[in-house]
Write a protein that holds these residues in place. Sequence first.
Motif, short mmCIF file in Angstrom:
data_model
loop_
_atom_site.label_atom_id
_atom_site.label_comp_id
_atom_site.label_asym_id
_atom_site.label_seq_id
_atom_site.Cartn_x
_atom_site.Cartn_y
_atom_site.Cartn_z
N ILE A 196 0.84 -1.21 0.00
CA ILE A 196 0.00 0.00 0.00
C ILE A 196 0.87 1.25 0.00
CG2 ILE A 196 -1.70 1.31 1.32
CD1 ILE A 196 -2.76 -1.42 2.35
N ARG B 2 -2.71 5.97 -4.24
CA ARG B 2 -3.10 5.56 -2.88
C ARG B 2 -4.31 6.35 -2.39
NH1 ARG B 2 1.61 5.75 -1.09
NH2 ARG B 2 1.60 7.81 -0.14
N THR C 202 -8.31 4.67 -1.65
CA THR C 202 -8.61 4.62 -0.21
C THR C 202 -9.92 5.34 0.07
OG1 THR C 202 -6.23 4.62 0.28
CG2 THR C 202 -7.74 5.14 2.09
N ILE D 288 -8.58 0.15 1.62
CA ILE D 288 -8.27 0.02 0.20
C ILE D 288 -9.47 -0.66 -0.46
CG2 ILE D 288 -6.74 -1.01 -1.52
CD1 ILE D 288 -5.47 1.23 0.16
#
Length: 434
Positions: free
Chosen positions: A138, A146, A150, A156
């Motif tokens: 991650i 990212r 998210t 995630i």
Amino acid sequence: MNRLFRTATALSFTGAVALPLLPALAQDDLVTRDRVGLADAENSLTFRLTAYDLYSADPATAEGFVELFTTFINEHPGWRIDTQLQTGNLNEEQARILEQAQAGRGPDCAMIDSAQLATFKNAGVLAPMTDYFTQAEIDDLFPYVREAVTDDNGDIVALWWFTDLRVLYRNAGVVPDAPQTWEETQQAALDTVDEGYEGLLFNGGRTEGTAFDWLAFFWAQGGELVDETGAPIFYEGENREKFLAALQFYDDLVESGAAPQRVATITTYDDITAAAAAGTTAMFIGGNWQYAQLQTTLPVDQAEQWQVSELPGPTADQRATGTGGWAIAALSDDPAKVEMCAEIAKLYAGPGNAFQRLLPTSAALYEEYDEFAGPEFDVFAAALENGQARPGVASYPEISNQIQILLGEVLSQSKEPEQALDDAAAALEVGSDS
């Protein structure tokens, strides 16, 4: 390092959908036109995918992914993947997936356009997949990736498995040093005009590519297109100043002769690649995939002259680049299916990237695969640190449309930047009231 199958040229994502004959590897009935795995497998999930890999019209690509999926399903005995192919109308397909998911009739796993990730997240239809990725995996995602995958709970909810970006191309035999700022870029382009070239080329006609390429110069200043509700704010306050500054950059390029006025009619990257291959331009703004096209089109000695660098900013420290690509997400509430979807996503991220030479969203993969060993990929990876995705809001298509219109007006010299921006703002406000 690993090398998978063969080095392949990055594929264009604009071709018509066509299903090839499946290669011999499918003779054991593990891969067919609508499933991967044995027909009587105990467990199954539906996977709605695009026609660019397993069902690619390019036989080599289809064969490569049949091999990948054959190995994959043998490593997951007892599972069957029922494949559902999205049509060529991807915007319509994405809307259909979202509608079906909200009604509880969506696929268990699906390819999601990165530009639509925010819409799917906001709708609350994506299942958390955090447990199936390590924290190191991650953390290694590029920052904009990212953030995009998210949700508000810190989970995630997708794996954005490949991306693309826009960069500055130059013929190093004509332009030895990469321009770092807008001012340096204009001067370098003017110098090429003095040597008989037509100057800096870029998309300027009525197309999404025009808006997306140009937005990097707005984003480099920290500009914001919309607020937290998705309402356009680029024509107000500080955003207005930044927007006008980026517009002025394009306006100055044409007015000074650093870019030909014909950029207002360019609507495809292919036209720009053709001009570079023909030797009529020594500089252009384009996508990362054009590098491979130049390498395969030009003689080796000429291809070696073309180099890439990050898009310039108003200052050398202000950079951004527009990024696209696709993600894979789970839309099921069955934990076993969510885990299986995460495993499919990992098949694409890494092995799938390497086979098609599609840019990974994880920095470590550039070191892991020989396919990304060229110096151009070092530039791409560095530029992706400043990547910016389109906002996944309902208002974006019309915002893009108005940006395309106003850019055409500025580049054709029919309107001054301020007037073009004011007219775009008025059109958007009228549209929001109707």
